[in-house]
Design an enzyme around this catalytic site. Sequence first.
Site, mmCIF file in Angstrom:
data_model
loop_
_atom_site.group_PDB
_atom_site.id
_atom_site.type_symbol
_atom_site.label_atom_id
_atom_site.label_comp_id
_atom_site.label_asym_id
_atom_site.label_seq_id
_atom_site.Cartn_x
_atom_site.Cartn_y
_atom_site.Cartn_z
ATOM 1 N N LYS A 1 0.834 -1.200 0.000
ATOM 2 C CA LYS A 1 0.000 0.000 0.000
ATOM 3 C C LYS A 1 0.869 1.251 0.000
ATOM 4 O O LYS A 1 2.091 1.177 0.166
ATOM 5 C CB LYS A 1 -0.922 -0.016 1.224
ATOM 6 N N TYR B 1 16.056 30.113 7.033
ATOM 7 C CA TYR B 1 14.943 30.892 7.555
ATOM 8 C C TYR B 1 14.956 30.954 9.072
ATOM 9 O O TYR B 1 15.227 29.969 9.758
ATOM 10 C CB TYR B 1 13.617 30.253 7.118
#
Length: 368
Positions: A47, A260
């Site tokens: 999956k 940042y």
Amino acid sequence: MPAESTPDPLAHPDRQRAWLDVDLGALARNAAAVAARAGVPLLPMVKADGYGLGAPAVVRALEPLAPWGYGVASAAEAAALRAAGATRRVMVLTPVLPTELPRARAVSLTPALHRAGDGRAWAALGGGAWHLAIDTGMARAGARWDALDDALLSAVGAHPPEGAFTHFHSADTDDASRAEQEARFREAVSRLPARPPLLHAENSPGVERAGGASAWDLARPGVFLYGVSAGGVLGAEPVAHLRARVVDLRDLRDGETVSYGATWTARGARRIATVPAGYADGYRRALSGVGRALLHGRPVPVAGRVTMDMTMLDVTGVPCAVGDVATLLGRDGAAVLTAAEVAAAGGLSPYELLTGLRGRVPRLYDTA
């Protein structure tokens, strides 16, 4: 004649920015180890696009082991496997809505059902085999083990399931929950009109940490196949190797900052390398300031915040040039950053880390 030159594997056009080397040979060996340990046929979980590594390629690598089938989470995932050529059983373990049953029938999947009405609807479609989901404590899906009502038992009797299964919630621990869940599962199965031919319960840690061969008819390995061990008797080989090239270098003075928010400050003169992989590639922002990479087999820390497209590394004291390859996950020579280790650094689950690797990163497959 001049000697024939050996192609440089790093010259591949998809190895010029960031990429994921997927070792399908290691994946197949992990699966073989689980099969030998469990001693029963496998229902491998593929999956989430093979836990982020590419379900069609994963299925091709597992085919030589002749698994019973493959496990997915939705009818759409099953349809994608069929379109890629998968011919074995494909079982959807997440509950299927009644409106999805016709599509499930169209792609010949085996659904997990637990409501009487769904069982009757599936039989009315001529759907064939199905498995009864039994909840023994996960409280996520399935019929509660101690509350199998008459309507469900009647539907099971009229249209017997091929299999029944449950799911362990804490198989990676040493608590007593596994034994309790297995007892509940047996209790529920004993109430059915007949024992289904296929019973299954064990996920990857369930197989790894079992006392020996499986007591059930199928085993459902998942994350172990992809390189994550629960600390049992087996050891998973790394499968996913996330790499990126150094695209920029700069020298910082004492007190200068990176990225940042200026959350990282140079203590003395430092050298910073930029690699073009960030959280849009699946290298998570949670690894800001705490992650590590490997450069020429040596660990180098992440400096400052991981950005959308780039991550900065403190390569002070490590030979580094533009074009060099940094490994953000996986093996570089003798050194390894395991999925479990990288995930833990960012407070993540290794499942999150692997399934979060984004499609922008090309998957390059090694079958050796």
